[in-house]
Design an enzyme around this catalytic site. Structure first.
Site, PDB file in Angstrom:
ATOM      1  N   LYS A 188       0.673  -1.367   0.200  1.00 26.17           N
ATOM      2  CA  LYS A 188       0.077   0.117   0.003  1.00 26.17           C
ATOM      3  C   LYS A 188       0.833   1.239   0.012  1.00 26.17           C
ATOM      4  O   LYS A 188       0.489   2.348  -0.831  1.00 26.17           O
ATOM      5  CB  LYS A 188      -1.073  -0.088   1.133  1.00 26.17           C
ATOM      6  CG  LYS A 188      -1.822   1.183   1.220  1.00 26.17           C
ATOM      7  CD  LYS A 188      -3.124   0.975   2.244  1.00 26.17           C
ATOM      8  CE  LYS A 188      -3.967   2.198   1.969  1.00 26.17           C
ATOM      9  NZ  LYS A 188      -4.901   2.250   3.317  1.00 26.17           N
ATOM     10  N   ASN A 192       0.872   4.508  -2.687  1.00 24.05           N
ATOM     11  CA  ASN A 192       0.604   5.848  -1.966  1.00 24.05           C
ATOM     12  C   ASN A 192       2.035   7.001  -2.117  1.00 24.05           C
ATOM     13  O   ASN A 192       1.693   8.146  -2.561  1.00 24.05           O
ATOM     14  CB  ASN A 192       0.585   5.879  -0.371  1.00 24.05           C
ATOM     15  CG  ASN A 192      -1.089   5.439  -0.025  1.00 24.05           C
ATOM     16  OD1 ASN A 192      -1.176   4.551   0.822  1.00 24.05           O
ATOM     17  ND2 ASN A 192      -1.939   5.725  -0.782  1.00 24.05           N
ATOM     18  N   ASN A 196      -0.056   9.974  -3.980  1.00 25.22           N
ATOM     19  CA  ASN A 196      -0.462  10.973  -3.202  1.00 25.22           C
ATOM     20  C   ASN A 196       0.178  12.305  -3.422  1.00 25.22           C
ATOM     21  O   ASN A 196      -0.525  13.432  -3.495  1.00 25.22           O
ATOM     22  CB  ASN A 196      -0.455  10.559  -1.631  1.00 25.22           C
ATOM     23  CG  ASN A 196      -1.375   9.389  -1.249  1.00 25.22           C
ATOM     24  OD1 ASN A 196      -1.662   8.443  -2.338  1.00 25.22           O
ATOM     25  ND2 ASN A 196      -1.808   9.124  -0.244  1.00 25.22           N
ATOM     26  N   ASN A 206      -6.137  11.087  -9.736  1.00 23.57           N
ATOM     27  CA  ASN A 206      -5.143   9.975  -9.876  1.00 23.57           C
ATOM     28  C   ASN A 206      -4.923   9.871 -11.253  1.00 23.57           C
ATOM     29  O   ASN A 206      -3.836   9.612 -11.669  1.00 23.57           O
ATOM     30  CB  ASN A 206      -5.703   8.822  -8.908  1.00 23.57           C
ATOM     31  CG  ASN A 206      -5.918   9.060  -7.536  1.00 23.57           C
ATOM     32  OD1 ASN A 206      -5.370  10.058  -7.057  1.00 23.57           O
ATOM     33  ND2 ASN A 206      -6.483   8.001  -6.744  1.00 23.57           N
ATOM     34  N   GLU A 270      -0.234  13.617   5.248  1.00 21.14           N
ATOM     35  CA  GLU A 270       0.636  12.326   6.032  1.00 21.14           C
ATOM     36  C   GLU A 270       1.894  12.249   5.090  1.00 21.14           C
ATOM     37  O   GLU A 270       2.311  11.061   5.115  1.00 21.14           O
ATOM     38  CB  GLU A 270      -0.449  11.268   5.718  1.00 21.14           C
ATOM     39  CG  GLU A 270      -1.288  11.303   6.764  1.00 21.14           C
ATOM     40  CD  GLU A 270      -2.315  10.051   6.841  1.00 21.14           C
ATOM     41  OE1 GLU A 270      -2.432   9.402   7.899  1.00 21.14           O
ATOM     42  OE2 GLU A 270      -2.795   9.601   5.786  1.00 21.14           O
TER      43      GLU A 270
HETATM   44  O1  PAF Z   1      -4.375   7.726  -0.258  1.00 19.29           O
HETATM   45  C1  PAF Z   1      -5.497   7.686  -0.917  1.00 19.29           C
HETATM   46  O2  PAF Z   1      -6.247   8.400  -1.672  1.00 19.29           O
HETATM   47  C2  PAF Z   1      -5.364   6.048  -1.777  1.00 19.29           C
HETATM   48  O3  PAF Z   1      -4.726   5.296  -1.006  1.00 19.29           O
HETATM   49  C3  PAF Z   1      -5.222   5.943  -3.203  1.00 19.29           C
HETATM   50  C4  PAF Z   1      -4.802   4.627  -3.658  1.00 19.29           C
HETATM   51  C5  PAF Z   1      -3.997   6.820  -3.498  1.00 19.29           C
HETATM   52  C6  PAF Z   1      -6.458   6.471  -4.243  1.00 19.29           C
HETATM   53  O4  PAF Z   1      -6.747   7.433  -3.959  1.00 19.29           O
END
Ligand code: PAF
Length: 307
Positions: A188, A192, A196, A206, A270
């Site tokens: 994950k 990110n 992000n 995205n 974050e």
């Molecule tokens: O943080 C987020 O928004 C999600 O983890 C992701 C996968 C980037 C989708 O927007």
């Protein structure tokens, strides 16, 4: 099961609603007494698959009320974990299991500093949750929740984890217990790391990262740097994390990432738990991570209103 959810944000409210509707005894713990009072009075409004539900959920700002809890779900932002643990530690119910659901990897340090009597594991979820207003949550997309321990658990802890997964499943949330949760955590994280910060910097959904050549190039470089850091720590990650990240951009093309939402709302992001954490580990291991550093610096400049 008696469950306390710490942090009534999007994910906390989603879990409260689903587990509450699933027949569990759910309470919410907030650090803000005013918001706790508001939520206690209004309850949680939950929207899912076109249906609206309303639940009365006990909400408190007093950690002393944790006493008889079996399962704690820590759903605060990554940067709030240290404070949240400090508040609940003195009231930790004997034998309760805490599962931490943060983005990034920065929460591992404060969790790792807990005394052995505080039992904890990690949760990694792909459930989509959008908070419209305090206590008003929409289930934005069904996902999977993976639960596991960082260190090999004892028998009792393992049984508690299985029971937690069963509680999720019984409440309509797909869940599984995994052997090596660090693998899911880093999978994950790599996504990110690639999506992000760049969506926040380019102020785009995205999917647009695929069509802006400079953004796509930086995404690939950031994920490759982070993958090197994972492999240097013997963390098993997928063979092609870049392909996975690009696929997430395609599959969530219209999504506004959580970091873009934070930047637009002028909230703290974050970044230090995501790209910043990759930079910090790279420094420790002597592996340069220039792209992640540049992304971290750029987001921090945005947070301070200087970019
Ligand atoms: O943080 C987020 O928004 C999600 O983890 C992701 C996968 C980037 C989708 O927007």
């Amino acid at each position: 099961m008696r469950i306390v959810i710490i942090g009534p944000g999007a994910l906390g409210c989603l879990f409260a609603a689903r587990l509450g509707l699933g027949g569990h005894h759910v309470r919410l713990l907030d650090h803000t007494p005013q918001r706790a009072a508001l939520l206690a009075e209004q309850g949680v409004f939950f929207e899912e698959d076109g249906m609206r539900h309303h639940l009365a959920v006990p909400v408190t700002a007093d950690p002393a009320t944790l006493a008889d809890t079996e399962l704690l779900l820590l759903c605060v932002k990554a940067y709030a974990v240290r404070d949240a643990l400090a508040r609940v530690q003195a009231h930790w119910p004997p034998d309760a299991l805490l599962l931490a659901f943060q983005n990034g990897i920065a929460h591992l340090d404060p969790l790792g500093s807990l005394p052995p009597s505080c039992r904890w594991g990690l949760g990694i979820t792909t459930e989509g949750a959008n908070l419209r207003a305090p206590g008003q949550v929409r289930h934005g997309g069904h996902g999977v929740t993976r639960l596991g321990f960082v260190e090999a658990p004892g028998d009792e802890a393992r049984q508690q984890l299985v029971a937690a997964a069963a509680a999720f499943q019984g409440a309509g949330l797909a869940a599984e217990v995994v052997g090596d949760i660090r693998q899911s955590l880093w999978q994950k994280l790599l996504v990110n790391v690639g999506i992000n910060a760049l969506t926040a910097l380019y102020d785009c959904p995205n999917g647009a990262l695929l069509t802006i050549p400079a953004a796509r190039e930086r995404l690939i470089a950031a994920v490759e740097e982070a993958a090197l850091i994972a492999r240097a720590q013997d963390i098993a990650i997928p063979a092609d994390p870049v392909a996975i990240t690009l696929a997430v951009c395609r599959d969530t093309a219209a999504n506004l990432s959580s970091m873009l939402q934070d930047v637009r709302q002028k909230r703290r992001t974050e970044i230090t738990a995501i790209n910043g954490a990759v930079v910090a580990i790279g420094e420790r291991l002597g592996i340069p991570t220039p792209v992640n550093r540049e992304l971290t610096d750029a987001i921090q400049a945005l947070e301070q209103g200087v970019a």
